[in-house]
Design an enzyme around this catalytic site. Structure first.
Site, PDB file in Angstrom:
ATOM      1  CB  SER A 299     -35.168 -22.089  -1.684  1.00  0.00           C
ATOM      2  OG  SER A 299     -35.785 -21.255  -2.615  1.00  0.00           O
TER       3      SER A 299
ATOM      4  N   GLY B 274     -45.358 -18.336  -1.880  1.00  0.00           N
ATOM      5  CA  GLY B 274     -45.758 -19.375  -2.826  1.00  0.00           C
ATOM      6  C   GLY B 274     -45.149 -20.717  -2.471  1.00  0.00           C
TER       7      GLY B 274
ATOM      8  CD  GLN C  55     -42.906 -21.759  -5.458  1.00  0.00           C
ATOM      9  OE1 GLN C  55     -44.006 -21.659  -6.021  1.00  0.00           O
ATOM     10  NE2 GLN C  55     -42.321 -20.732  -4.853  1.00  0.00           N
TER      11      GLN C  55
ATOM     12  CG  ASP D  33     -36.442 -16.238  -7.134  1.00  0.00           C
ATOM     13  OD1 ASP D  33     -37.381 -16.225  -7.961  1.00  0.00           O
ATOM     14  OD2 ASP D  33     -36.409 -17.020  -6.161  1.00  0.00           O
TER      15      ASP D  33
ATOM     16  NE  ARG E 253     -40.207 -10.800  -8.212  1.00  0.00           N
ATOM     17  CZ  ARG E 253     -39.819 -11.790  -7.414  1.00  0.00           C
ATOM     18  NH1 ARG E 253     -39.124 -12.798  -7.909  1.00  0.00           N
ATOM     19  NH2 ARG E 253     -40.092 -11.752  -6.131  1.00  0.00           N
TER      20      ARG E 253
HETATM   21  C1  S3P Z   1     -38.741 -21.514  -5.125  1.00  0.00           C
HETATM   22  C2  S3P Z   1     -38.945 -21.776  -6.462  1.00  0.00           C
HETATM   23  C3  S3P Z   1     -39.112 -20.729  -7.484  1.00  0.00           C
HETATM   24  C4  S3P Z   1     -38.644 -19.376  -6.969  1.00  0.00           C
HETATM   25  C5  S3P Z   1     -39.161 -19.093  -5.586  1.00  0.00           C
HETATM   26  C6  S3P Z   1     -38.666 -20.150  -4.617  1.00  0.00           C
HETATM   27  C7  S3P Z   1     -38.580 -22.646  -4.211  1.00  0.00           C
HETATM   28  O1  S3P Z   1     -40.478 -20.647  -7.830  1.00  0.00           O
HETATM   29  O2  S3P Z   1     -39.020 -18.360  -7.856  1.00  0.00           O
HETATM   30  O3  S3P Z   1     -38.737 -17.825  -5.146  1.00  0.00           O
HETATM   31  O4  S3P Z   1     -38.114 -22.439  -3.069  1.00  0.00           O
HETATM   32  O5  S3P Z   1     -38.896 -23.782  -4.586  1.00  0.00           O
HETATM   33  P1  S3P Z   1     -41.141 -21.594  -8.953  1.00  0.00           P
HETATM   34  O6  S3P Z   1     -41.061 -22.992  -8.515  1.00  0.00           O
HETATM   35  O7  S3P Z   1     -42.573 -21.144  -9.061  1.00  0.00           O
HETATM   36  O8  S3P Z   1     -40.390 -21.314 -10.216  1.00  0.00           O
END
Ligand code: S3P
Length: 451
Positions: free
Chosen positions: A31, A102, A182, A334, A365
């Site tokens: 992240s 994502g 995110q 996660d 998951r």
């Molecule tokens: C992340 C946010 C999380 C997490 C992903 C990484 C990030 O997702 O599950 O592995 O780096 O901002 P979400 O924002 O969809 O919850």
């Protein structure tokens, strides 16, 4: 590692492990690495990054930035990004391939919503199934045009590939329907390019790396983690972040698999050094402590407002069942596949709740964890937003073949559970490199025999 007949993927062969012992480091936090690359590109000069994550997801962000005209050199875990500021990004002639990531797609969407050109963001089959309507709705309110494929599962939803025609944004007040780092990060990046103030409210506090790093780099952003509210106001700002060296801590989400392995394999004593200890991420450590794991945590440093330290886990007999729900569930989002493995060998029934978001990760998951624990012979009940698992209290899991559904964390969870099995488990391993390319090497160094 060997290639089995009929399999397109390399397979790990995992069986009962010797005690895992020793000290190790894991690759840079995924992240934080995404943010270091992206925010580095928005700086007013060159930015050195140390400890960059080595997985495929971070490589997707780096490649997308290059396609947007950013000069970026990566050598092992070091990188240099020549920051160009928001205004220096250039239209890409080709679609930006976000791979499995994502975070790459959602953060880039927020960034590109503010740029006065068209961009297309695409991804692999897993990413192409993930919901983007939650992102499109606020970005459209801010004035961007976003289009995607219709999402058959959600009336207002869209799916990748996304086409974004950006520019001319205005600030909004927005309450996020789900706690999502995110999503809030995308809105912050759009808000930094909007006229006026953007205020973002979260229903729960998701990881706050964006807030910490952007403030470190001098962005006009205020964050109140208690009220779960962020305010961005770029009025009078020159649109460039302060170029400063960035140190990325080790990824606690990767370390989690090693820590769970140490907690369940008799005789183990494992220390992970230099790992990120941001409190929005340390739910896994609290959950392991609640399961009566012998765990020691020591903060040794701070980098860009992020606490960093070492975590040691010593095997200490059977784990206890636990309830992972609410804020603890969000803080270990996660790490649920890893924690499910721990729960599956504990004494008693563990409950995992408030985890509906896990249905829209790299795989579903909840379904994947339930399937894998059942394959290993566990009694598991699935619910819409979680599952319960009856721990075996030490009875060895069955072997077989893990079906990770192209999800790195499901593959690693399957491999860790297999360390307790008297039968062989085959683990398709290609996708592990999405986040943790050195997973097998480190486990072998700690003493596991993985073929
Ligand atoms: C992340 C946010 C999380 C997490 C992903 C990484 C990030 O997702 O599950 O592995 O780096 O901002 P979400 O924002 O969809 O919850």
């Amino acid at each position: 590692m060997s290639e089995a007949a009929g399999s397109a993927q390399p397979l790990l062969r995992v069986g009962r492990s010797r005690p895992l012992r020793g000290s190790c480091r894991v690759p840079g936090d995924k992240s934080i690495s995404h943010r270091a690359l992206l925010f580095g590109a928005l700086c007013g000069g060159g930015v050195e990054i140390r400890g960059l994550g080595s997985g495929g997801d971070n490589a997707s962000t780096a490649a997308a930035l290059r396609a947007l005209g950013v000069s970026l050199r990566v050598a092992g875990s070091s990188a240099r990004v020549e920051g160009v500021g928001f205004a220096g990004l250039r239209e890409s002639t080709a679609p930006l391939d976000c791979g499995n990531s994502g975070t790459t797609m959602r953060l880039l969407a927020g960034l590109l919503a503010g740029r006065p050109f068209a961009s297309t963001l695409s991804g692999d089959p897993s990413l192409s199934r993930r919901p983007m309507g939650r992102l499109a709705k606020p970005l459209r309110l801010m004035g961007a045009r976003l289009d995607g494929r219709p999402d058959p599962a959600r009336p207002d939803g869209i799916l990748p590939p996304l086409t974004i025609r950006g520019g001319g944004l205005r600030g909004i007040d927005y309450a996020l329907p789900v706690a999502s780092a995110q999503l809030k990060s995308a809105l912050v990046l759009a808000g930094l390019q909007a006229s006026g103030r953007t205020s973002i409210q979260e229903p729960g506090l998701s990881r706050d790396h964006t807030e910490r790093m952007l403030r470190f780099l001098g962005a006009p952003l205020g964050a109140d983690p208690v009220a779960r509210r962020i305010v961005v106001d770029p009025t009078g700002w020159n649109g460039k972040l302060r170029a400063a060296p960035v140190d990325v801590p080790g990824d606690l989400s990767s370390a989690a698999f090693l820590l769970v392995a140490a907690a369940i394999v008799p005789g183990s004593d494992v220390t992970v050094e230099g790992v990120g200890l941001n409190p929005t991420r340390t739910g896994v450590l609290d959950a392991l402590a609640a399961m009566a794991a012998n765990i020691e945590i020591e903060q040794t440093a701070e980098a860009m407002g992020e606490p960093v330290g070492r975590v040691r886990v010593r095997h200490a007999g059977s784990l206890r069942a636990a309830r992972i729900a609410g804020a603890l569930a969000l803080r270990s989002l996660d790490e649920i596949p890893a924690l499910a493995v721990a729960a599956s060998v504990a004494q008693g029934r563990s409950e995992f709740a408030d985890l509906a978001e896990l249905r829209v990760k790299e795989s579903d998951r909840i379904a994947a964890v339930v399937r894998e624990l059942r394959r290993a012979g566990r009694d598991v009940e699935e619910s819409p937003a979680g599952f319960t698992v009856m721990g075996s209290g030490g009875r060895a899991p069955r072997g077989g073949r893990v079906a990770p559904d192209r999800d790195h964390r499901i593959a690693m969870a399957g491999a860790v559970l297999a360390l307790l099995s008297d039968e062989e488990t085959l683990v398709p391993s290609e996708d592990i490199a999405t986040s943790f390319p050195t997973f097998v090497e480190i486990l072998r160094d700690l003493g596991a025999e993985i073929g």
